[in-house]
Scaffold this active site. Structure first.
Site, PDB file in Angstrom:
ATOM      1  N   TYR A 158       0.819  -1.212   0.000  1.00  0.00           N
ATOM      2  CA  TYR A 158       0.000   0.000   0.000  1.00  0.00           C
ATOM      3  C   TYR A 158       0.849   1.256   0.000  1.00  0.00           C
ATOM      4  O   TYR A 158       0.681   2.138  -0.850  1.00  0.00           O
ATOM      5  CB  TYR A 158      -0.914  -0.027   1.224  1.00  0.00           C
ATOM      6  CG  TYR A 158      -1.672   1.247   1.487  1.00  0.00           C
ATOM      7  CD1 TYR A 158      -2.687   1.655   0.634  1.00  0.00           C
ATOM      8  CD2 TYR A 158      -1.389   2.035   2.611  1.00  0.00           C
ATOM      9  CE1 TYR A 158      -3.406   2.825   0.881  1.00  0.00           C
ATOM     10  CE2 TYR A 158      -2.096   3.198   2.865  1.00  0.00           C
ATOM     11  CZ  TYR A 158      -3.103   3.585   1.999  1.00  0.00           C
ATOM     12  OH  TYR A 158      -3.804   4.735   2.256  1.00  0.00           O
ATOM     13  N   LYS A 162       1.335   4.297  -2.953  1.00  0.00           N
ATOM     14  CA  LYS A 162       0.979   5.695  -2.705  1.00  0.00           C
ATOM     15  C   LYS A 162       2.193   6.610  -2.897  1.00  0.00           C
ATOM     16  O   LYS A 162       2.067   7.738  -3.398  1.00  0.00           O
ATOM     17  CB  LYS A 162       0.422   5.843  -1.289  1.00  0.00           C
ATOM     18  CG  LYS A 162      -0.961   5.222  -1.103  1.00  0.00           C
ATOM     19  CD  LYS A 162      -2.031   6.073  -1.771  1.00  0.00           C
ATOM     20  CE  LYS A 162      -3.414   5.672  -1.368  1.00  0.00           C
ATOM     21  NZ  LYS A 162      -4.455   6.602  -1.855  1.00  0.00           N
TER      22      LYS A 162
END
Length: 254
Positions: A158, A162
């Protein structure tokens, strides 16, 4: 062209997206397109029934044809697009790098990173033609993407996706003289994605509420300028709780 400000909010049927949508819809002279995988979600149907300026629209992250169709529909209905809030994303696996399946990296990168690029490429012509002269592409990022302020949460799939999207924000700022491109950390929010992360890290739930962070996110977008706002990674607001995830500065270090 109308005197309205036209927004596209992705991931708008729940959590932060729905919170952003609700506030924007209540403002005068706005038209808000609510991008969601399920535009028939009850939350969107209810808000659209209450507010005629809300247009639920089927939005599939990282689907080029769908993203292009979304932008075409916005142009057909509103004639312009002034602000994109790229909020849709995925956070679905927590564990160390050694045991994180490669498919999880691919899934996060395809949605959180490539999805951001697909959306911008589909929207760029209409967005850059905004009659405001100051179009905005706001990416809802995460403090976990900061490498200068590393937070060891075992969420590398994750966080890395990002961080890569944050780079895209910097590139968009550099490549487009009129575009305000910015990344915003919303804090650690109690949502369907934030709470599993909290549980994976030994907390019962994430420490912040949607209603507490959404005004801060919008405060970074409202009144943003190229000179002062663009190409930067903004905190929704400084937090001073003394916990590892608190960031007590206006900006998040890249």
């Amino acid at each position: 062209m109308s005197s309205n400000t036209v927004y596209l909010v992705t991931g708008a049927n729940r959590g932060m997206g729905l919170g952003l949508l609700t506030i924007l819809a209540a403002r005068p002279n706005t038209i808000v397109f609510a991008g969601a995988r399920n535009p028939d979600a009850q939350s969107l149907k209810d808000l659209a029934a209450e507010r005629s300026n809300v247009h639920p629209i089927k939005f599939i992250v990282n689907d080029k044809a769908n993203n292009e169709a979304v932008v075409a529909e916005i142009e057909k209905i509103a004639g312009q697009l002034d602000v994109i809030i790229a909020n849709a994303g995925v956070a679905q696996f927590y564990g160390p790098v050694a045991t994180t399946p490669l498919d999880e990296y691919k899934a996060h990168w395809e949605i959180n990173t490539l999805g951001t690029i697909v959306l911008y490429q589909a929207a760029q012509e209409l967005l850059l033609a905004s009659p405001t002269g100051i179009p905005v592409f706001a990416y809802v990022s995460t403090g976990a993407a900061s490498m200068a302020r590393f937070l060891p949460m075992k969420n590398s799939a994750y966080a890395s996706s990002k961080a890569a999207a944050n780079f895209i924000v910097k590139a968009l700022d550099a490549e487009n003289p009129s575009l305000i491109a910015l990344a915003i950390s919303p804090g650690w929010v109690a949502t369907d994605t934030g709470n599993p992360a909290a549980v994976a890290n030994g907390l019962p739930e994430a420490p912040m509420r949607v209603e507490d962070v959404v005004p801060g996110i919008l405060s970074r977008i409202d009144g943003a300028t190229k000179e002062k706002s663009s190409g930067r990674f903004w905190n929704f607001k400084p937090t001073f709780g003394g916990m590892p995830w608190d960031i007590n500065t206006e900006e998040v270090p890249w």
